[in-house]
Motif scaffolding. Structure first.
Motif, PDB file in Angstrom:
ATOM      1  N   SER A  27      39.919  34.906  35.554  1.00 30.94           N
ATOM      2  CA  SER A  27      41.294  35.268  35.821  1.00 30.94           C
ATOM      3  C   SER A  27      41.889  34.291  36.812  1.00 30.94           C
ATOM      4  CB  SER A  27      41.377  36.695  36.380  1.00 30.94           C
ATOM      5  OG  SER A  27      40.741  36.752  37.640  1.00 30.94           O
ATOM      6  N   ALA A  39      46.899  35.272  34.426  1.00 28.40           N
ATOM      7  CA  ALA A  39      46.119  35.386  33.196  1.00 28.40           C
ATOM      8  C   ALA A  39      44.787  35.999  33.554  1.00 28.40           C
ATOM      9  CB  ALA A  39      45.901  34.017  32.551  1.00 28.40           C
ATOM     10  N   ALA A  40      44.289  36.871  32.690  1.00 28.64           N
ATOM     11  CA  ALA A  40      42.974  37.475  32.924  1.00 28.64           C
ATOM     12  C   ALA A  40      42.347  37.783  31.575  1.00 28.64           C
ATOM     13  CB  ALA A  40      43.109  38.759  33.742  1.00 28.64           C
ATOM     14  N   ASP A  41      41.118  37.317  31.387  1.00 28.52           N
ATOM     15  CA  ASP A  41      40.355  37.715  30.202  1.00 28.52           C
ATOM     16  C   ASP A  41      38.878  37.714  30.584  1.00 28.52           C
ATOM     17  OD1 ASP A  41      39.415  35.106  30.135  1.00 28.52           O
ATOM     18  OD2 ASP A  41      40.879  34.469  28.623  1.00 28.52           O
ATOM     19  N   ARG A  42      38.000  37.827  29.590  1.00 29.63           N
ATOM     20  CA  ARG A  42      36.575  37.951  29.884  1.00 29.63           C
ATOM     21  C   ARG A  42      36.023  36.705  30.574  1.00 29.63           C
ATOM     22  NH1 ARG A  42      32.992  39.026  25.036  1.00 29.63           N
ATOM     23  NH2 ARG A  42      34.139  37.138  24.563  1.00 29.63           N
ATOM     24  N   ASP A  43      36.658  35.549  30.334  1.00 35.65           N
ATOM     25  CA  ASP A  43      36.147  34.301  30.903  1.00 35.65           C
ATOM     26  C   ASP A  43      36.607  34.069  32.326  1.00 35.65           C
ATOM     27  OD1 ASP A  43      34.879  33.731  28.564  1.00 35.65           O
ATOM     28  OD2 ASP A  43      36.610  32.691  27.719  1.00 35.65           O
ATOM     29  N   GLN A  96      40.375  28.187  31.009  1.00 35.70           N
ATOM     30  CA  GLN A  96      41.810  28.102  31.272  1.00 35.70           C
ATOM     31  C   GLN A  96      42.157  28.389  32.727  1.00 35.70           C
ATOM     32  OE1 GLN A  96      44.097  31.312  29.972  1.00 35.70           O
ATOM     33  NE2 GLN A  96      46.001  30.320  30.602  1.00 35.70           N
ATOM     34  N   ARG A 124      42.284  44.964  39.680  1.00 37.93           N
ATOM     35  CA  ARG A 124      41.718  43.878  38.885  1.00 37.93           C
ATOM     36  C   ARG A 124      41.575  42.610  39.712  1.00 37.93           C
ATOM     37  NH1 ARG A 124      44.073  42.662  33.356  1.00 37.93           N
ATOM     38  NH2 ARG A 124      46.104  42.740  34.323  1.00 37.93           N
ATOM     39  N   ASP A 167      35.768  33.155  37.736  1.00 36.19           N
ATOM     40  CA  ASP A 167      35.241  33.391  36.389  1.00 36.19           C
ATOM     41  C   ASP A 167      34.583  34.752  36.305  1.00 36.19           C
ATOM     42  OD1 ASP A 167      33.019  32.858  37.877  1.00 36.19           O
ATOM     43  OD2 ASP A 167      32.195  31.337  36.536  1.00 36.19           O
TER      44      ASP A 167
END
Ligand SMILES: [Zn+2]
Length: 211
Positions: free
Chosen positions: A124, A118-122, A23, A210, A192
């Motif tokens: 940001s 947006a930020a997740d394990r995959d 994403q 972050r 990523d």
């Protein structure tokens, strides 16, 4: 607008067209494609190729219930999806990621601000605002970083990047982007993996921001 000279690599456009990009990268590609006719044409060519593949796949029978269910849905009232238009320097896909609201900037010090979309394990994706003459702390990358300029311009060891240009930085690149004179340089940046800062203090601050 000045001519775009740094484009999205074809492999990333192909992955975007087939829905295979994470994403965070998809947002940068969508934002660039909304500014760049060349890359839009390439994406459309990849989509057409995907259509040919679909056409050549044998039909799969579906049940009568599914068929009548779909036909019933055609009579249901139509609820249009909200459409997000360009707002200021932000292209439509970025306005959509912001849910139509202005960015919520947080200071990183030295006048540099960021707004994480947006930020997740995959990975940001964030907006960065860098005042003219200011350098982004020297960093290298654990993965792939895509940076799209939305306002102003910056320069680093590899060249100059102005509105619409995308820099593709991989693990081998260590660079120090510096915003050029003029308005603050606003970028959309996707990674990523966390960036690795070479200076000690940014590295200590990294978990806090972050970045
Ligand atoms: Zn392009």
């Amino acid at each position: 607008m000045t001519a775009i000279t740094h484009h999205i690599p074809d492999a990333l456009l192909a992955a975007y067209a087939t829905g295979n990009l994470p994403q965070a990268y998809s947002l940068v590609v969508a934002a660039h494609v909304s500014l760049c006719l060349d890359c839009r044409a390439t994406v459309e060519a990849h989509q057409a190729a995907g259509g040919v593949v679909l056409d050549s796949v044998g039909a799969e029978p579906v049940s009568d219930r599914l068929k009548s269910g779909v036909l019933d849905l055609l009579d249901a009232p139509f609820v249009p999806e909200p459409r997000f238009q360009r707002s200021g320097v932000f292209p439509g896909p970025v306005v959509e990621a912001l849910k139509g609201k202005p960015p919520r900037w947080k200071s990183l010090g030295l006048g540099v601000r960021q707004s994480i979309l947006a930020a997740d394990r995959d990975g940001s994706v964030r907006l960065l605002s860098i005042p003219p003459g200011q350098a982004v702390p020297d960093h290298s990358h654990n993965g792939l970083e895509l940076t799209l300029v939305l306002e102003g311009s910056f320069r680093d060891e590899t060249g100059r990047f102005a509105v619409g240009d995308v820099e593709v930085a991989d693990q081998s690149l260590e660079h120090t982007p510096i915003a050029e004179p003029g308005p603050a340089c606003i970028c959309l940046a996707a990674t990523d993996a966390p960036l690795r800062f070479n200076a000690l203090i940014p590295r200590l601050l990294q978990p806090l921001f972050r970045i």
